[in-house]
Design a protein around this motif. Structure first.
Motif, PDB file in Angstrom:
ATOM      1  N   ILE A  96     -36.152  24.365   3.150  1.00 51.69           N
ATOM      2  CA  ILE A  96     -37.311  24.738   4.086  1.00 51.69           C
ATOM      3  C   ILE A  96     -37.559  23.244   4.556  1.00 51.69           C
ATOM      4  CG2 ILE A  96     -39.782  24.880   3.901  1.00 51.69           C
ATOM      5  CD1 ILE A  96     -38.919  26.426   1.011  1.00 51.69           C
ATOM      6  N   ASN A  97     -37.632  23.273   6.158  1.00 51.81           N
ATOM      7  CA  ASN A  97     -37.969  22.219   6.853  1.00 51.81           C
ATOM      8  C   ASN A  97     -39.264  21.938   7.148  1.00 51.81           C
ATOM      9  OD1 ASN A  97     -37.317  19.869   8.244  1.00 51.81           O
ATOM     10  ND2 ASN A  97     -36.137  21.001   9.812  1.00 51.81           N
ATOM     11  N   PHE A  98     -40.106  21.120   6.797  1.00 53.67           N
ATOM     12  CA  PHE A  98     -41.538  20.907   7.105  1.00 53.67           C
ATOM     13  C   PHE A  98     -41.449  20.120   8.362  1.00 53.67           C
ATOM     14  CE2 PHE A  98     -42.440  22.609   2.857  1.00 53.67           C
ATOM     15  CZ  PHE A  98     -43.603  23.226   3.420  1.00 53.67           C
ATOM     16  N   MET A  99     -41.982  20.201   9.603  1.00 54.89           N
ATOM     17  CA  MET A  99     -41.662  19.575  10.573  1.00 54.89           C
ATOM     18  C   MET A  99     -43.136  19.129  11.284  1.00 54.89           C
ATOM     19  SD  MET A  99     -39.108  22.217  12.168  1.00 54.89           S
ATOM     20  CE  MET A  99     -38.368  21.331  13.611  1.00 54.89           C
ATOM     21  N   ALA A 100     -44.218  19.561  10.858  1.00 61.50           N
ATOM     22  CA  ALA A 100     -45.555  19.184  11.298  1.00 61.50           C
ATOM     23  C   ALA A 100     -46.625  19.854  10.431  1.00 61.50           C
ATOM     24  CB  ALA A 100     -45.794  20.028  12.772  1.00 61.50           C
ATOM     25  N   SER A 101     -47.867  19.778  10.887  1.00 60.29           N
ATOM     26  CA  SER A 101     -48.954  20.080   9.762  1.00 60.29           C
ATOM     27  C   SER A 101     -49.947  21.221  10.600  1.00 60.29           C
ATOM     28  CB  SER A 101     -49.562  18.979   9.091  1.00 60.29           C
ATOM     29  OG  SER A 101     -50.289  18.089   9.938  1.00 60.29           O
ATOM     30  N   ALA A 102     -51.026  21.561   9.864  1.00 64.04           N
ATOM     31  CA  ALA A 102     -51.956  22.269  10.253  1.00 64.04           C
ATOM     32  C   ALA A 102     -53.213  21.963   9.542  1.00 64.04           C
ATOM     33  CB  ALA A 102     -51.891  23.725  10.292  1.00 64.04           C
ATOM     34  N   LYS A 103     -54.559  21.903  10.119  1.00 68.61           N
ATOM     35  CA  LYS A 103     -55.548  21.090   9.719  1.00 68.61           C
ATOM     36  C   LYS A 103     -56.609  22.377   9.765  1.00 68.61           C
ATOM     37  CE  LYS A 103     -57.309  19.114  13.730  1.00 68.61           C
ATOM     38  NZ  LYS A 103     -56.757  19.928  14.617  1.00 68.61           N
ATOM     39  N   LYS A 104     -57.774  22.178   8.805  1.00 73.27           N
ATOM     40  CA  LYS A 104     -58.577  23.340   8.613  1.00 73.27           C
ATOM     41  C   LYS A 104     -59.132  23.752  10.182  1.00 73.27           C
ATOM     42  CE  LYS A 104     -63.079  22.381   8.123  1.00 73.27           C
ATOM     43  NZ  LYS A 104     -64.616  21.817   7.543  1.00 73.27           N
ATOM     44  N   GLY A 105     -59.068  25.300  10.205  1.00 69.42           N
ATOM     45  CA  GLY A 105     -59.704  25.830  11.615  1.00 69.42           C
ATOM     46  C   GLY A 105     -58.438  26.079  12.374  1.00 69.42           C
ATOM     47  N   ASP A 106     -57.148  25.653  12.248  1.00 67.47           N
ATOM     48  CA  ASP A 106     -56.254  26.109  12.969  1.00 67.47           C
ATOM     49  C   ASP A 106     -55.616  27.249  12.517  1.00 67.47           C
ATOM     50  OD1 ASP A 106     -56.068  23.519  14.123  1.00 67.47           O
ATOM     51  OD2 ASP A 106     -54.259  22.771  12.857  1.00 67.47           O
ATOM     52  N   ILE A 107     -54.984  27.902  13.336  1.00 67.60           N
ATOM     53  CA  ILE A 107     -54.374  29.315  13.181  1.00 67.60           C
ATOM     54  C   ILE A 107     -52.826  29.198  13.133  1.00 67.60           C
ATOM     55  CG2 ILE A 107     -53.875  31.629  14.222  1.00 67.60           C
ATOM     56  CD1 ILE A 107     -56.818  31.298  15.725  1.00 67.60           C
ATOM     57  N   VAL A 108     -52.209  29.739  12.028  1.00 64.19           N
ATOM     58  CA  VAL A 108     -50.736  29.406  11.975  1.00 64.19           C
ATOM     59  C   VAL A 108     -50.377  31.238  12.212  1.00 64.19           C
ATOM     60  CG1 VAL A 108     -48.941  29.324   9.982  1.00 64.19           C
ATOM     61  CG2 VAL A 108     -51.058  27.872  10.128  1.00 64.19           C
ATOM     62  N   GLU A 109     -49.250  31.042  12.927  1.00 62.62           N
ATOM     63  CA  GLU A 109     -48.322  32.169  13.101  1.00 62.62           C
ATOM     64  C   GLU A 109     -47.122  32.261  12.662  1.00 62.62           C
ATOM     65  OE1 GLU A 109     -49.132  33.570  17.710  1.00 62.62           O
ATOM     66  OE2 GLU A 109     -47.995  31.566  17.447  1.00 62.62           O
ATOM     67  N   ILE A 110     -46.716  33.211  12.072  1.00 68.92           N
ATOM     68  CA  ILE A 110     -45.567  33.387  11.009  1.00 68.92           C
ATOM     69  C   ILE A 110     -44.730  34.576  11.860  1.00 68.92           C
ATOM     70  CG2 ILE A 110     -44.558  34.033   8.675  1.00 68.92           C
ATOM     71  CD1 ILE A 110     -47.473  33.206   7.676  1.00 68.92           C
ATOM     72  N   GLY A 111     -43.565  33.904  12.096  1.00 66.47           N
ATOM     73  CA  GLY A 111     -42.579  34.815  12.965  1.00 66.47           C
ATOM     74  C   GLY A 111     -41.396  35.172  11.819  1.00 66.47           C
ATOM     75  N   MET A 112     -40.605  36.337  11.782  1.00 68.42           N
ATOM     76  CA  MET A 112     -39.554  36.742  11.073  1.00 68.42           C
ATOM     77  C   MET A 112     -38.402  37.245  11.984  1.00 68.42           C
ATOM     78  SD  MET A 112     -39.993  36.494   7.635  1.00 68.42           S
ATOM     79  CE  MET A 112     -41.477  35.801   7.021  1.00 68.42           C
ATOM     80  N   GLU A 113     -37.201  37.189  11.798  1.00 68.57           N
ATOM     81  CA  GLU A 113     -36.320  37.682  12.454  1.00 68.57           C
ATOM     82  C   GLU A 113     -34.994  38.035  11.479  1.00 68.57           C
ATOM     83  OE1 GLU A 113     -32.937  36.270  15.785  1.00 68.57           O
ATOM     84  OE2 GLU A 113     -34.978  35.756  16.088  1.00 68.57           O
ATOM     85  N   VAL A 114     -34.571  39.079  11.611  1.00 70.04           N
ATOM     86  CA  VAL A 114     -33.360  39.734  11.038  1.00 70.04           C
ATOM     87  C   VAL A 114     -32.199  39.086  11.281  1.00 70.04           C
ATOM     88  CG1 VAL A 114     -32.129  41.673   9.923  1.00 70.04           C
ATOM     89  CG2 VAL A 114     -34.627  41.914  10.232  1.00 70.04           C
ATOM     90  N   ILE A 115     -31.378  38.623  10.481  1.00 71.08           N
ATOM     91  CA  ILE A 115     -30.196  37.695  10.552  1.00 71.08           C
ATOM     92  C   ILE A 115     -29.049  38.970  10.450  1.00 71.08           C
ATOM     93  CG2 ILE A 115     -28.501  36.290   9.981  1.00 71.08           C
ATOM     94  CD1 ILE A 115     -30.893  34.515   9.246  1.00 71.08           C
ATOM     95  N   LYS A 116     -29.100  39.701   8.969  1.00 73.28           N
ATOM     96  CA  LYS A 116     -28.079  40.550   8.657  1.00 73.28           C
ATOM     97  C   LYS A 116     -28.627  41.702   7.660  1.00 73.28           C
ATOM     98  CE  LYS A 116     -25.506  38.597   5.110  1.00 73.28           C
ATOM     99  NZ  LYS A 116     -24.314  38.219   4.724  1.00 73.28           N
ATOM    100  N   PHE A 117     -28.164  42.766   7.592  1.00 73.03           N
ATOM    101  CA  PHE A 117     -28.313  43.847   6.824  1.00 73.03           C
ATOM    102  C   PHE A 117     -27.244  43.682   5.916  1.00 73.03           C
ATOM    103  CE2 PHE A 117     -31.208  45.256  10.070  1.00 73.03           C
ATOM    104  CZ  PHE A 117     -32.381  45.764   9.354  1.00 73.03           C
ATOM    105  N   GLY A 118     -27.566  43.436   4.562  1.00 71.14           N
ATOM    106  CA  GLY A 118     -26.642  43.749   3.446  1.00 71.14           C
ATOM    107  C   GLY A 118     -26.497  45.022   2.736  1.00 71.14           C
ATOM    108  N   ARG A 119     -25.614  45.270   2.004  1.00 69.96           N
ATOM    109  CA  ARG A 119     -25.676  46.745   1.161  1.00 69.96           C
ATOM    110  C   ARG A 119     -26.956  47.138   0.511  1.00 69.96           C
ATOM    111  NH1 ARG A 119     -24.241  49.350  -3.457  1.00 69.96           N
ATOM    112  NH2 ARG A 119     -23.901  47.565  -4.601  1.00 69.96           N
ATOM    113  N   THR A 120     -27.389  45.991  -0.179  1.00 70.78           N
ATOM    114  CA  THR A 120     -28.696  46.099  -1.077  1.00 70.78           C
ATOM    115  C   THR A 120     -29.853  45.045  -0.575  1.00 70.78           C
ATOM    116  OG1 THR A 120     -27.992  44.473  -2.643  1.00 70.78           O
ATOM    117  CG2 THR A 120     -27.646  46.878  -3.072  1.00 70.78           C
TER     118      THR A 120
END
Length: 130
Positions: free
Chosen positions: A54-78
């Motif tokens: 996990i690479n922490f690069m910046a921070s957020a403070k009270k009142g900020d809005i954090v967006e979380i994005g996901m992207e599929v890299i691959k599908f395995g069998r399970t």
């Protein structure tokens, strides 16, 4: 990358430095990864198997809005492997990145089970196919 989730940084989310506690952000990310996987694999029984560096690069403070994005890299069998980015909506800075997160599909006995998926599906497409 699709940013589907937003979180508001509240006082209870802060560390002693007055910035977003990293553990809270990781809990949000793990929850988002689980929800994303449940929707993709159409199975509520999934678990987090692995989270890479996990690479922490910046921070957020009270009142900020954090967006979380996901992207599929691959599908395995399970499994499904994704990458993640969390960014500060207010400053536009990337807060952290996770290059690999592996989520595993479980069967009735709680063991890894094949899911049969090979590509990302969107709910609107599933509705059109019925």
């Amino acid at each position: 990358m699709r940013f589907n989730t937003r979180k508001w940084v509240k006082p209870e989310d802060l560390n002693p430095n007055g910035t977003l506690f990293g553990g809270q952000l990781l809990a949000w990310i793990d929850e988002e990864a689980a929800l994303y996987t449940i929707i993709q694999l159409e199975n509520p029984k999934i678990v987090t198997k692995y989270m890479s560096e996990i690479n922490f690069m910046a921070s957020a403070k009270k009142g900020d809005i954090v967006e979380i994005g996901m992207e599929v890299i691959k599908f395995g069998r399970t499994s499904i492997t994704m990458k993640c980015e969390a960014r500060n909506k207010m400053t536009r800075e990337t807060i952290l990145t996770v290059d690999n997160m592996i989520m595993v599909n479980l069967g009735k006995e709680g063991k890894p089970a094949p899911h049969g998926k090979t590509e990302v599906e969107y709910v609107k497409d599933r509705l059109n196919n019925d």
